[in-house]
Design a protein around this motif. Sequence first.
Motif, PDB file in Angstrom:
ATOM      1  N   PRO A   7       0.835  -1.195   0.000  1.00  0.00           N
ATOM      2  CA  PRO A   7       0.000   0.000   0.000  1.00  0.00           C
ATOM      3  C   PRO A   7       0.871   1.247   0.000  1.00  0.00           C
ATOM      4  O   PRO A   7       1.310   1.725   1.044  1.00  0.00           O
ATOM      5  CB  PRO A   7      -0.809  -0.116   1.309  1.00  0.00           C
ATOM      6  N   THR A   8       1.180   1.810  -1.135  1.00  0.00           N
ATOM      7  CA  THR A   8       2.146   2.890  -1.245  1.00  0.00           C
ATOM      8  C   THR A   8       1.713   4.143  -0.504  1.00  0.00           C
ATOM      9  O   THR A   8       2.544   4.906  -0.036  1.00  0.00           O
ATOM     10  CB  THR A   8       2.392   3.244  -2.721  1.00  0.00           C
ATOM     11  N   VAL A   9       0.404   4.389  -0.369  1.00  0.00           N
ATOM     12  CA  VAL A   9      -0.033   5.561   0.371  1.00  0.00           C
ATOM     13  C   VAL A   9       0.321   5.420   1.844  1.00  0.00           C
ATOM     14  O   VAL A   9       0.691   6.384   2.506  1.00  0.00           O
ATOM     15  CB  VAL A   9      -1.551   5.788   0.187  1.00  0.00           C
ATOM     16  N   ARG A  10       0.245   4.215   2.377  1.00  0.00           N
ATOM     17  CA  ARG A  10       0.675   3.994   3.759  1.00  0.00           C
ATOM     18  C   ARG A  10       2.156   4.348   3.911  1.00  0.00           C
ATOM     19  O   ARG A  10       2.556   4.992   4.879  1.00  0.00           O
ATOM     20  CB  ARG A  10       0.454   2.529   4.139  1.00  0.00           C
ATOM     21  N   PRO A 109      -4.587  -1.312  -8.065  1.00  0.00           N
ATOM     22  CA  PRO A 109      -3.692  -0.901  -6.970  1.00  0.00           C
ATOM     23  C   PRO A 109      -4.086   0.418  -6.314  1.00  0.00           C
ATOM     24  O   PRO A 109      -4.026   0.540  -5.091  1.00  0.00           O
ATOM     25  CB  PRO A 109      -2.336  -0.792  -7.668  1.00  0.00           C
ATOM     26  N   ALA A 110      -4.505   1.407  -7.112  1.00  0.00           N
ATOM     27  CA  ALA A 110      -4.873   2.699  -6.531  1.00  0.00           C
ATOM     28  C   ALA A 110      -6.095   2.570  -5.628  1.00  0.00           C
ATOM     29  O   ALA A 110      -6.189   3.216  -4.575  1.00  0.00           O
ATOM     30  CB  ALA A 110      -5.139   3.719  -7.630  1.00  0.00           C
ATOM     31  N   ASP A 113      -5.055   0.935  -2.415  1.00  0.00           N
ATOM     32  CA  ASP A 113      -4.447   1.947  -1.557  1.00  0.00           C
ATOM     33  C   ASP A 113      -5.522   2.712  -0.796  1.00  0.00           C
ATOM     34  O   ASP A 113      -5.399   2.969   0.404  1.00  0.00           O
ATOM     35  CB  ASP A 113      -3.624   2.931  -2.393  1.00  0.00           C
ATOM     36  N   TYR A 114      -6.583   3.088  -1.499  1.00  0.00           N
ATOM     37  CA  TYR A 114      -7.635   3.858  -0.834  1.00  0.00           C
ATOM     38  C   TYR A 114      -8.303   3.035   0.263  1.00  0.00           C
ATOM     39  O   TYR A 114      -8.573   3.547   1.362  1.00  0.00           O
ATOM     40  CB  TYR A 114      -8.706   4.338  -1.811  1.00  0.00           C
ATOM     41  N   SER A 116      -7.015   0.710   2.023  1.00  0.00           N
ATOM     42  CA  SER A 116      -6.101   0.627   3.166  1.00  0.00           C
ATOM     43  C   SER A 116      -6.130   1.931   3.962  1.00  0.00           C
ATOM     44  O   SER A 116      -6.069   1.911   5.199  1.00  0.00           O
ATOM     45  CB  SER A 116      -4.677   0.309   2.701  1.00  0.00           C
ATOM     46  N   THR A 250      -8.787  12.438  -1.575  1.00  0.00           N
ATOM     47  CA  THR A 250      -8.929  11.654  -2.798  1.00  0.00           C
ATOM     48  C   THR A 250     -10.008  12.263  -3.668  1.00  0.00           C
ATOM     49  O   THR A 250     -10.999  12.809  -3.169  1.00  0.00           O
ATOM     50  CB  THR A 250      -9.295  10.181  -2.507  1.00  0.00           C
ATOM     51  N   TYR A 259      -4.807  11.029  -5.589  1.00  0.00           N
ATOM     52  CA  TYR A 259      -4.506  11.469  -4.234  1.00  0.00           C
ATOM     53  C   TYR A 259      -3.915  12.863  -4.209  1.00  0.00           C
ATOM     54  O   TYR A 259      -3.087  13.229  -5.055  1.00  0.00           O
ATOM     55  CB  TYR A 259      -3.531  10.488  -3.571  1.00  0.00           C
TER      56      TYR A 259
END
Length: 311
Positions: A7-10, A109-110, A113-114, A116, A250, A259
Motif C-alpha cells: 500500500p504505497t499511500v501507507r 492498486p490505486a 491503496d484507498y 487501506s 482523494t 490522491y
Amino acid sequence: MTYHPVPTVRRRRLGSTLRKLRTEAGMTLDAAAEALNAAQRGRAGARHWSAPKLSRIENANATIRATEVAALLEAYAISDAEVRAALEGLAKDAGKRGWWQTYRGVVAPAYADYISLESDAESVRDYAPLVVPGLLQTPDYARETIAANAVARSPAEVAALAEVRLARQAVLTRPRAPLRLWAVIHEAALHRRFSGRPAIMTEQLLRLLDVADWPTVTLQVMPIDAAPNPGDAGAFTLVGFPGPMPDVVTQENLRGPVYVEGADDVNVFADAFGHIVDSALSPDETKALIAGLVGKRAPHREHLPSAREPA
C-alpha cells in the motif's frame, strides 16, 4: 491486471510523518541515521543506516521496521505513547495484506491503496454531488452505479466490486473506534432514477434516514437552490488519521482515485469542506427533506428491508 502488494499511500504517510518529526527535532538525515545506528549497535540482525537510506524511507521508496521507527522516535524525543503506537503500527502494516486483496483480480492498486487508507482512518469527510457515498450505499444501489461506471467490466467483476464496496462499510461499525463519517450529498443525487426499478432509490433513501441517526455519522444535503460554493468544483473525500499522521484527499474519476497530499494542498480542501457544510442543510433539515422524498415514493416501499443500525 498487475497488482502491487504494497500500500504505497501507507508508506508515504509514514515517510512524510517521520520527515516532519525529524525536521521539528532539528536533526539532519546524517544525525538521524547515526542515532539509529547507535540505538541498534550490537543487536543481532540490525541494519546499517545512512542518510541516503533514511531519505528513501522518508520518500516512501523503502521500508522500515517497527523497532527502527521506535528508535528514531526516541532520537526525536517523541514521548507521546499514542503517537509512538500509531507510527510503529503503521510500519508493521505498511505491507500488510488486507481483506481486499482477495479481490486483487478486480481491485486496481490505486483502489487498494484507498481501502487501506479508509481502514486506518479515524474520520472521513465526503462531498458527493452526483452519487451517494460508497460507505452509505445499499447493495442494489452499489451494483447499479458500479455497472453504469465500469463499462469495461464483466457482470462477474461488477458483482465483485459491489461486494468490495459493501465490505468497506464495516469501518462504520467496527467494535473499536468506528469511523466518523461526515457526508454532504447534493440533493440532485437523491432524485436519481433507476429505469424500471424505482424501489432501489427508495431503499437507498431509507438507508440514509437510518444512518443519519447514528452517533458517528453526520449527514447533510446540499439543496438544489444553494448559492454557489466550493462544492461546485466537484466531489472529493478528506481522510483523517490519528496522531501526527497527515490527512489525505482523494478525488475519483473513471480511472480510479487520485490522491492529494501535503499539508497546504489538503488544507485547501479542508477549508472548502467547511464552506460546503455552511451552505448545506442542517442535519435535522436533511432528515426532513429525505423523509419527504420517501413519502413521495410511498407506492414503492412494499417489501423493502430496514437498514437498522447494527448492535
